[in-house]
Design an enzyme around this catalytic site. Structure first.
Site, PDB file in Angstrom:
ATOM      1  N   ASP A 499       0.952  -1.182   0.000  1.00  0.00           N
ATOM      2  CA  ASP A 499      -0.104   0.150   0.084  1.00  0.00           C
ATOM      3  C   ASP A 499       0.768   1.106  -0.027  1.00  0.00           C
ATOM      4  OD1 ASP A 499      -2.265   1.467   0.028  1.00  0.00           O
ATOM      5  OD2 ASP A 499      -2.801   1.020   2.317  1.00  0.00           O
ATOM      6  N   GLU A 502       2.670   4.810  -4.283  1.00  0.00           N
ATOM      7  CA  GLU A 502       2.599   6.011  -5.018  1.00  0.00           C
ATOM      8  C   GLU A 502       3.893   6.642  -5.572  1.00  0.00           C
ATOM      9  OE1 GLU A 502      -1.051   4.614  -3.918  1.00  0.00           O
ATOM     10  OE2 GLU A 502      -0.082   5.678  -2.674  1.00  0.00           O
ATOM     11  N   ASP A 576      -9.244   3.765  -2.013  1.00  0.00           N
ATOM     12  CA  ASP A 576     -10.046   4.105  -0.928  1.00  0.00           C
ATOM     13  C   ASP A 576     -11.437   4.512  -1.465  1.00  0.00           C
ATOM     14  OD1 ASP A 576      -7.654   3.587   0.578  1.00  0.00           O
ATOM     15  OD2 ASP A 576      -7.106   5.466   0.955  1.00  0.00           O
TER      16      ASP A 576
END
Length: 899
Positions: A499, A502, A576
């Site tokens: 997770d 990015e 999300d």
């Protein structure tokens, strides 16, 4: 072909258009002010300004091809482009070459780059075996794509920052006069630095943007360029009365994202597909820097419509691939030949996954596991989020709540289930934490702009640094950390979730890393931002392969960030989302767009990550998720517990039925994923992929196909008791069958009743689907179960289907240990034969039931090897059921129907 004089760049299209002769909402949503738009970025504004004015007047630079430089060399068309900025001519080199499978590549770079800086070219995305070969090409023929037809080609050369001019001192200034002040150079906006809110971005080599327009001739629909929350068919961002933000590709951690926006999300694939009734073509813009794409409509003097697109990247090489199709399936093959196909997942990963942030301790895990058993719900994986660690130090465990992690995993593994733990790329800056101390001593972190200091930012552990996964040495070191003697408490049934990759930096610009941070080889972060998560995903998956080298185990790693080629590594999810009906609805176009861009193993959090769904929303989301590639329930830390049994009836029964239905279709899902390794086709497909000539389907996103066999129409609105279902195809040949009732439907549009228990799903006439219908606790426990073959005939009384089988977990299928079979019904015979005789895998499974739908007449007898088989005929459904034929699934056989 090219004149012996300078040719204006718009005529570069002559070279580009060669046709190869051998192929033709929460109350508090995202704070948008924290994220940039085109108007906040000088490179985007400069390039986009040209698009709305006279290019000849507004372009900052003029470009011309040097005709005498153009030549055919080693199967490539090469030449030079002169960039004239009013003072000095800068020479660019270009090449155009044909690649196998119907692809053209166009690349532009500086001919003579700076001594201390070369323009970044994307690495590690294209497959190694892409080689040009000699082809005869010509300009004639019907135009499909036009590059630079609007003259928007733009290539800003790199430069060294000049010293400001110094005044010439006057030794004898007139009395009372001061020496002249230094003259400051005129600096275009954003040339050497840029600011956004409190953040500063230095640009040591000035502006380096590239841009070009691409016209998709004859098309009114384009798709792809994920990840966004807009419609499947991309809407216009420019045109009469339209001037909105262009589609942005820049991987970002967008907390509580909004819907129907062109803003960037977690991943980026710069692939756009155009489809019309005559052809399918695509463009792959191989660039990992921040990129914007405008979309608009145009018509030529003959009123032929086209889609105009304008591609703008902040930096990087201009490296463009034109995929010529001309069919959807050919496009998928062509793109797969460039960036690869989906890694064949282990079967367990196609089952149901249960996750939340966070299961608090080992007893909590045990109770959830037992809850599935006591409620007769199968599942395969239970997940642990960041709270399972010791203070967000990854590869560790909270000793108070998870004192015996290996024992916990083994208690799950006894039932042949797995566990996943989260491991993020931000590393807590704690000298007593072995990962940080080793990374520091080995110089493994991304650097600040000074090239010396480790880059620091704030994330879940607090002060953190970020490993430089662009460096192969760092990736190898990271992979070694998954060894069982290093990741203490891990076992072979533990897999990984990546997770925040990015990367997410809470106190960085746009919650991300500064663009002037430096990576391996002194490459700026701006050059490769969209690939950071890709490299991290790659290193983690490699670690799982290496830790199990003696067990030959395929990895499973879920990633939030992605780029072109991520399909070769593992699964992704849409991030999300929220527990809202609108987010359930948008999952369809988001996942379809991902699939079209090669990211086929993808899903959306069932139930929505944020918020508290009611029973109806949960039930409908489970129904939809059961027919999407990656199937995981997940919830935020502040959300109420939402295991299926907590909602009571009738919702529990609906969710249980949806999960059970998913497991019955696992053979189909596994086969479709294997087929992707052969042809690159998405597992979840827009209707137009299977019915490419029906223009009425080109914008449909409310329903989709699973492979070529199943059509799914999820219920995505609250209280919806009826939906309009489109069943496409030629009524003279096509027919469809409701998978619940076996009732037959002709092509057309139907108002279908959708009580809570019903999700409309139809099997396509002409298909054969293999299923497993015995209820088990997990997918592994189904491995030896017998199959049911569901044969859905078309009006010609023909049907075909395929089935792939192997050990469901290892790489041995690459060594021939598999079975790939075809079933076919035609002329009153149902046959089974091998599609690949090299396969040596010998499963013990049998066929225990055969259902034939849409049969025109009642058979007088059905036999195998001259032995009669017992069957039942239902006239009202035109169906035949053969019970217990007990035929080996891996053998060749023929069943005869006598009429």
């Amino acid at each position: 072909m090219l004149e012996k004089s300078s040719i204006r760049l718009p005529l570069l299209v002559v070279g580009l258009l060669f046709v190869v002769t051998t192929f033709i909402a929460l109350t508090e949503a995202v704070d948008s002010s924290k994220f940039k738009t085109c108007n906040d970025l000088s490179f985007c504004k400069r390039n986009r300004r040209v698009d709305i004015t006279d290019a000849a007047q507004m372009s900052l630079y003029k470009h011309q091809i040097v005709a005498d430089s153009v030549q055919l060399k080693d199967g490539r068309l090469v030449g030079e482009i002169v960039e004239q900025d009013g003072e000095v001519d800068h020479v660019l080199s270009f090449e155009i070459r044909a690649i196998a499978n119907g692809i053209l590549r166009f690349r532009v770079l500086e001919k003579s780059p700076l001594a201390n800086k070369k323009r970044y070219q994307v690495q590690d995305v294209l497959l190694d075996d892409i080689n040009p070969f000699q082809l005869d090409v010509y300009v004639a023929g019907e135009l499909a794509m036009s590059a630079n037809s609007r003259g928007l080609f733009h290539f800003e050369h790199m430069r060294n920052k000049p010293l400001p001019p110094q005044p010439i001192p006057n030794p004898n200034p007139p009395e009372g006069e001061e020496p002249p002040a230094p003259q400051q150079p005129v600096v275009p906006e954003g040339m050497w630095e840029e600011r956004f809110q409190s953040h500063h971005d230095s640009k040591p080599h000035g502006p380096m943007s590239i841009g070009m327009d691409i016209k998709f001739v004859g098309s009114q629909h384009v798709y792809g360029i994920p990840e966004h929350t807009t419609s499947l068919a991309l809407r216009n961002t420019r045109g009469e009365g339209i001037n909105e933000n262009p589609y942005r590709l820049y991987n970002l951690d967008v907390f509580e994202y909004e819907l129907d926006k062109t803003m960037a999300l977690y991943g980026a694939v710069p692939l756009m597909i155009s489809h019309d009734t005559k052809k399918t073509v695509a463009l792959f813009w191989l660039n990992a820097a921040e990129t914007f794409i405008d979309v608009s409509d145009s018509k030529d003097d003959k009123n032929v419509p086209s889609k105009d697109t304008h591609w703008i990247s902040e930096t990087g090489a201009m490296d463009v691939f034109f995929l010529t199709g001309p069919t959807p399936m050919e496009i998928f093959k062509q793109y797969a030949s460039l960036t690869g196909t989906t890694a064949l997942p282990q079967l367990f990963s196609l089952g149901y996954h249960q996750c939340r942030w966070n299961y608090k301790d080992e007893n909590d895990v045990k109770q959830v596991d037992e809850g599935f058993d006591s409620n007769n719900i199968p599942y395969d994986v239970i997940w642990l989020d960041i709270e399972h660690t010791d203070g967000k130090r990854y590869f560790t465990w909270d000793k108070a709540n998870f004192p015996t992690p290996d024992a916990m995993q083994k208690s799950i593994a006894i039932k042949h289930r797995k566990m996943v733990t989260i491991i993020d790329p931000h590393i807590k800056r704690d000298n007593n934490y072995y990962i940080h101390s080793q990374a520091t001593s080995n110089n493994h972190y991304v650097k600040k702009a000074d090239g010396v200091s480790d880059y620091e930012g704030w994330c879940w552990p607090g002060s953190s640094s970020y490993l430089d996964f662009t460096n192969p040495v760092v990736r190898n070191w990271w992979a070694e950390q998954f060894a069982y003697d290093k990741y203490i408490g891990s076992t072979p049934t533990l897999y990984v979730w990546n997770d925040m990759n990015e990367p997410s930096v809470f106190d960085g610009p746009e919650v991300s890393m500064h663009k002037d941070a430096l990576h391996h080889g002194s490459v700026e972060h701006r050059d490769l931002h969209n690939m950071y998560g890709y490299y991290y995903h790659m290193a983690t998956a490699d670690g799982l392969v290496k830790r199990n080298s003696d067990q030959n185990d395929r990895p499973f790693v879920l990633s939030r960030a992605f780029f072109a080629g991520s399909q070769r590594i593992g699964a992704i999810w849409t991030g999300d989302n929220a527990a809202q009906w609108s987010h359930l609805k948008v999952a369809n176009p988001m996942l379809l767009s991902l699939g079209l861009a090669g990211i086929t193993f993808s899903g959306a959090d069932v139930g929505g990550f944020f918020g508290n769904p009611d029973g109806e929303l949960m039930a409908r989301w489970y129904q939809a998720g059961a027919f999407q590639p990656f199937f995981r329930g997940h919830a935020h830390l502040d959300a109420k517990r939402r295991e299926p049994w907590l909602f009571g009836e009738p919702y529990l029964s609906v969710m249980r039925s949806a999960i059970q239905q998913r497991y019955s279709f696992l053979p189909l899902w596994y086969t479709i994923f294997y087929q992707n390794t052969l042809n690159g086709a998405p597992t979840m497909r827009p209707l137009w992929v299977e019915f490419p000539s029906d223009a009425n389907l080109f914008a449909v996103e409310s329903e989709y196909m699973i492979g070529s066999a199943l059509l799914v129409h999820p219920v995505v609105e609250q209280g919806q008791k009826q939906v309009k279902v489109i069943l496409p195809g030629d009524a003279a040949k096509q027919q469809w069958f409701d998978i619940d009732t076996n009732k037959m439907y002709k092509p057309g549009q139907y108002d279908v009743d959708t009580p809570l228990q019903k999700i409309p799903v139809y099997q396509r006439g002409g298909s054969i689907v293999a299923k497993k219908e015995r209820l088990r606790r997990s997918s592994y426990q189904m491995r030896d179960d017998p199959y049911t073959l569901k044969v859905a005939l078309n009006t010609d009384q023909v049907a075909t289907g395929e089935l792939f089988m192997d050990d469901e977990h290892s790489f041995n299928y690459k060594k021939g240990q598999y079975q790939y079979r075809q079933f076919r019904y035609e002329n009153g015979q149902l046959t089974s034969k091998s599609l690949d005789t090299k396969g040596t895998f010998k499963p013990v499974n049998t066929v225990e039931r055969i259902v034939v739908l849409g049969i025109n007449n009642k058979p007088s007898a059905i036999s195998y090897a001259d032995k009669p088989l017992q069957f039942e005929y239902d006239k009202s459904l035109s169906s035949v059921v053969i019970r217990k034929p007990d035929l080996p699934i891996s053998s060749d056989w023929t069943i005869n129907f006598k009429f």
